[in-house]
Write an enzyme that holds these catalytic residues in place. Structure first.
Site, short mmCIF file in Angstrom:
data_model
loop_
_atom_site.label_atom_id
_atom_site.label_comp_id
_atom_site.label_asym_id
_atom_site.label_seq_id
_atom_site.Cartn_x
_atom_site.Cartn_y
_atom_site.Cartn_z
N ASP A 1 -5.18 21.99 7.71
CA ASP A 1 -5.54 21.02 6.68
C ASP A 1 -6.05 21.73 5.43
O ASP A 1 -5.88 22.93 5.27
CB ASP A 1 -6.56 20.00 7.22
CG ASP A 1 -6.30 18.61 6.65
OD1 ASP A 1 -6.23 18.48 5.42
OD2 ASP A 1 -6.18 17.66 7.43
N GLU B 1 -1.28 0.66 -5.97
CA GLU B 1 -0.63 1.97 -6.06
C GLU B 1 0.66 1.92 -6.88
O GLU B 1 0.91 2.77 -7.73
CB GLU B 1 -0.35 2.54 -4.67
CG GLU B 1 -1.57 3.05 -3.94
CD GLU B 1 -2.27 1.96 -3.12
OE1 GLU B 1 -3.23 2.29 -2.40
OE2 GLU B 1 -1.83 0.79 -3.20
N ASN C 1 0.85 -1.20 0.00
CA ASN C 1 0.00 0.00 0.00
C ASN C 1 0.88 1.24 0.00
O ASN C 1 2.02 1.21 0.47
CB ASN C 1 -0.90 0.02 1.24
CG ASN C 1 -1.82 1.24 1.26
OD1 ASN C 1 -2.61 1.44 0.34
ND2 ASN C 1 -1.70 2.06 2.28
#
Length: 411
Positions: free
Chosen positions: A236, A190, A127
């Site tokens: 963020d 990925e 991952n």
């Protein structure tokens, strides 16, 4: 990454900063003023870049895809690139103090790794995903792991067996690899997706803990532990501060750097953050909308934080297509808050065009959908305590059969 920097330089999209710059807010503040790649040649005794892919133009150069065809091309991805194992890396004792890790905003909890890709491996599954990491000391960080995402799921499986999750963190990878790590792909795809974006194949190294990683300026090898510590506050995607949470600690056991490494930092809430948060979702929305009508393009807008607002361009064949497109988009990307659907003659990347469509083609009682009590983005300050929010869809398309009433004068 170096090849890409030179490609950007040839395109006139690099700003070189030769004077000494501090990693403590000075460099981030300079990068906030442009969407060009900013190359800091003297920062903490090293070099660093920011805004690697802070615009669709730079993303186009990174992926080798025409800017107007990015979404459709990525929607057709096969995730079938070839990953070729090519040896190992010589690791040394980790020392994060040797890296110009940045402190971005005054109220941040401290220095943060923001571009670091976490490659993890469990039960033979690989991952890759980006997680922000708050520096704790010279070999430990606190990583924000979103609950339910693949890294968090793999960690829970490892901890259930009394083990730590083996990981390797890369900083300074080719932006196509970074983009692949930000994309929701089939489980474990990925690296093959990154290889596909890189032209069909990609070489990787195997770390001593078994994790595979691509070429990078900096590699940190280690484990995610079951230990928790406070993480945050941190800015963020919305430019507002994320709250303090208890998050898992990563312990680094090894470190590799190229002799003259170039650090890559992403400005939280900046243009590159928005591109990497939003653009990977556009193909997913495109495919969902294609299931209900003829879709031409999808744009997650910069003003919508690259994440919360979508403009969808369609070619209507029935009167309800606009509303069906809205429903499909919300289902494909549950963090979406507002969606506007426009016709082929409206450029979805031009906010003035989109506003024009809303002004001249929307009747509020017929064309606005309001959906209450649904799950939205946890990053949205408007969400309620139970995690729900309100979504709004705007059908800003012309009424079929009355196109002549909406036609604009041209030469």
């Amino acid at each position: 990454m170096r090849d890409f920097i030179e490609k950007m330089r040839k395109a006139g999209l690099v700003v070189d900063v030769q004077e000494e710059v501090s990693a403590d807010m000075e460099a981030p503040k300079m990068a906030a003023g442009t969407d060009k790649l900013v190359f800091f040649h003297r920062i903490g005794g090293s070099r660093a870049v920011m805004n690697l892919t802070a615009s669709r133009t730079s993303l186009s150069l990174a992926l080798g895809i025409d800017e107007t065809k990015i979404v459709k091309t990525l929607a057709d991805a096969q995730f079938n690139g070839k990953v070729i194992e090519d040896g190992t890396l010589p690791m040394k004792k980790p020392d994060l103090a040797k890296i110009p890790i940045m402190h971005h905003y005054p109220k941040d909890a401290g220095k943060y790794l923001t571009s670091a890709i976490v490659f993890s491996r469990w039960d033979g599954v690989e991952n890759a995903s980006i997680h922000r990491m708050q520096v704790l000391d010279d070999h430990r960080v606190a990583a924000r792991l979103v609950e339910g995402r693949h890294t968090h799921v793999m960690l829970k499986k490892a901890l259930a067996k009394g083990e730590k999750l083996p990981i390797a963190v890369t900083i300074g990878t080719h932006p196509a690899v970074t983009f692949a790590s930000c994309t929701r792909v089939p489980t474990g795809m990925e690296l093959p997706f990154a290889a596909e974006l890189m032209g069909g194949e990609m070489k990787v190294k195997r770390c001593s803990n078994g994790v595979l990683i691509p070429d990078a300026e900096i590699v940190l090898e280690g484990f995610i532990t079951g230990d928790l510590t406070e993480e945050g506050p941190f800015v963020d995607i919305t430019g507002t501060y994320d709250p303090v949470r208890m998050q898992h600690i990563i312990e680094f056991t090894g470190m590799y750097t190229k002799p003259d490494f170039i650090y890559h930092g992403i400005l939280p809430g900046g243009d590159e953050h928005k591109v990497l948060m939003g653009c990977p979702y556009e193909p997913k929305i495109y495919k969902a909308v294609a299931g209900v009508t003829q879709v031409k393009n999808v744009v997650l807008t910069k003003g919508g934080c690259g994440y919360l607002h979508a403009v969808i361009q369609i070619k209507k064949s029935t009167q309800g297509d606009g509303k069906n497109a809205i429903i499909a988009a919300f289902a494909a990307h549950t963090s979406l808050k507002h969606v506007v659907v426009v016709d082929e003659d409206i450029d979805p990347m031009n906010p003035h065009e989109v506003e024009y469509a809303i002004a001249t083609r929307v009747s509020g009682d017929r064309d606005i959908m309001v959906i209450t009590g649904v799950r939205g983005s946890s990053l949205d300050p408007c969400q309620l305590e139970d995690g729900t929010n309100v979504k709004v869809g705007v059908d800003a398309t012309m009424v079929l059969g009355r196109e002549a009433d909406f036609s604009r004068a041209t030469w």
